[in-house]
Design a protein around this motif. Sequence first.
Motif, short mmCIF file in Angstrom:
data_model
loop_
_atom_site.label_atom_id
_atom_site.label_comp_id
_atom_site.label_asym_id
_atom_site.label_seq_id
_atom_site.Cartn_x
_atom_site.Cartn_y
_atom_site.Cartn_z
N ARG A 110 -13.83 -8.39 3.96
CA ARG A 110 -12.60 -8.00 3.24
C ARG A 110 -12.81 -7.79 1.74
O ARG A 110 -11.90 -7.35 1.06
CB ARG A 110 -11.52 -9.07 3.46
CG ARG A 110 -11.11 -9.20 4.92
CD ARG A 110 -10.06 -10.26 5.12
NE ARG A 110 -10.66 -11.59 4.95
CZ ARG A 110 -10.02 -12.73 5.11
NH1 ARG A 110 -8.74 -12.72 5.42
NH2 ARG A 110 -10.63 -13.89 4.96
N PRO A 144 -1.94 -9.25 2.39
CA PRO A 144 -2.01 -7.84 1.98
C PRO A 144 -1.09 -7.57 0.79
O PRO A 144 0.00 -8.13 0.71
CB PRO A 144 -1.53 -7.09 3.22
CG PRO A 144 -0.67 -8.06 3.95
CD PRO A 144 -1.21 -9.44 3.64
N ASP A 145 -1.57 -6.72 -0.12
CA ASP A 145 -0.69 -6.28 -1.20
C ASP A 145 0.17 -5.13 -0.68
O ASP A 145 0.14 -4.82 0.52
CB ASP A 145 -1.49 -5.91 -2.45
CG ASP A 145 -2.41 -4.70 -2.26
OD1 ASP A 145 -2.33 -4.02 -1.22
OD2 ASP A 145 -3.22 -4.44 -3.16
N LYS A 167 -0.23 -2.12 -0.88
CA LYS A 167 -1.05 -1.02 -0.34
C LYS A 167 -1.87 -1.48 0.87
O LYS A 167 -2.77 -0.79 1.31
CB LYS A 167 -1.99 -0.50 -1.44
CG LYS A 167 -1.24 0.11 -2.60
CD LYS A 167 -2.18 0.53 -3.70
CE LYS A 167 -1.41 1.07 -4.88
NZ LYS A 167 -2.29 1.38 -6.00
N HIS A 168 -1.56 -2.68 1.36
CA HIS A 168 -2.21 -3.27 2.53
C HIS A 168 -3.66 -3.65 2.30
O HIS A 168 -4.43 -3.78 3.25
CB HIS A 168 -2.06 -2.37 3.76
CG HIS A 168 -0.64 -2.00 4.05
ND1 HIS A 168 0.27 -2.90 4.53
CD2 HIS A 168 0.04 -0.84 3.85
CE1 HIS A 168 1.45 -2.32 4.66
NE2 HIS A 168 1.34 -1.08 4.25
N HIS A 169 -4.06 -3.85 1.04
CA HIS A 169 -5.40 -4.35 0.72
C HIS A 169 -5.35 -5.87 0.68
O HIS A 169 -4.39 -6.44 0.15
CB HIS A 169 -5.87 -3.82 -0.65
CG HIS A 169 -5.96 -2.34 -0.72
ND1 HIS A 169 -5.26 -1.60 -1.65
CD2 HIS A 169 -6.66 -1.45 0.02
CE1 HIS A 169 -5.53 -0.32 -1.48
NE2 HIS A 169 -6.36 -0.21 -0.46
#
Length: 178
Positions: free
Chosen positions: A105, A131-132, A134-136
């Motif tokens: 990750r 997740p942020d 932006k799904h990171h």
Amino acid sequence: MPIKCFGLTSTKVKPSFCIKRAAKGSIIVPQQPVRAIKAPQMDEGLFDSDLSYQDAVENFFAWKKQSIVGSEVIDNVNCQILESKPDNSSASIYGKVRSWIDVRRFVPLRIEKYSSSGELVRRIDITRIAPDEKHHPIPANLVVHGPRKNSVTEFHGAHIDQDVNFTDADFTPEGVSK
């Protein structure tokens, strides 16, 4: 052992960091006067926590001296240990920082910060990745073991937004109380 937990949603901190000089910033807490943070105070606890002001603003991943010094499994996750050292253009209270990076990750699961004499000053364990927008994957919950004996601070990130633009007005007493 006292544990301090912080939800920093009602307090805004406006730190600034310049790689060629020491970090500085100001603190605005609702119903209190603005307090400037001077360079010698950067190693003090953020809101009396085990995390320093320097820790909150310093980007050791941007230091030029980076090397992989090993690997280790943390909570069944394979990690590479990244060692970061400040160079002459980076002002820091630390001599080196080691980060255990989740290789899948690309997020840190542990960060250890050492003095220039090699003594462990602060350990940060990331206990939850979320997740942020932006799904990171990003660190969401932190457990900080600082230089104070028998003290641990937990930070719980309930909602994290990136690429948010703030103006100076957001850090005035009126802006903070919005």
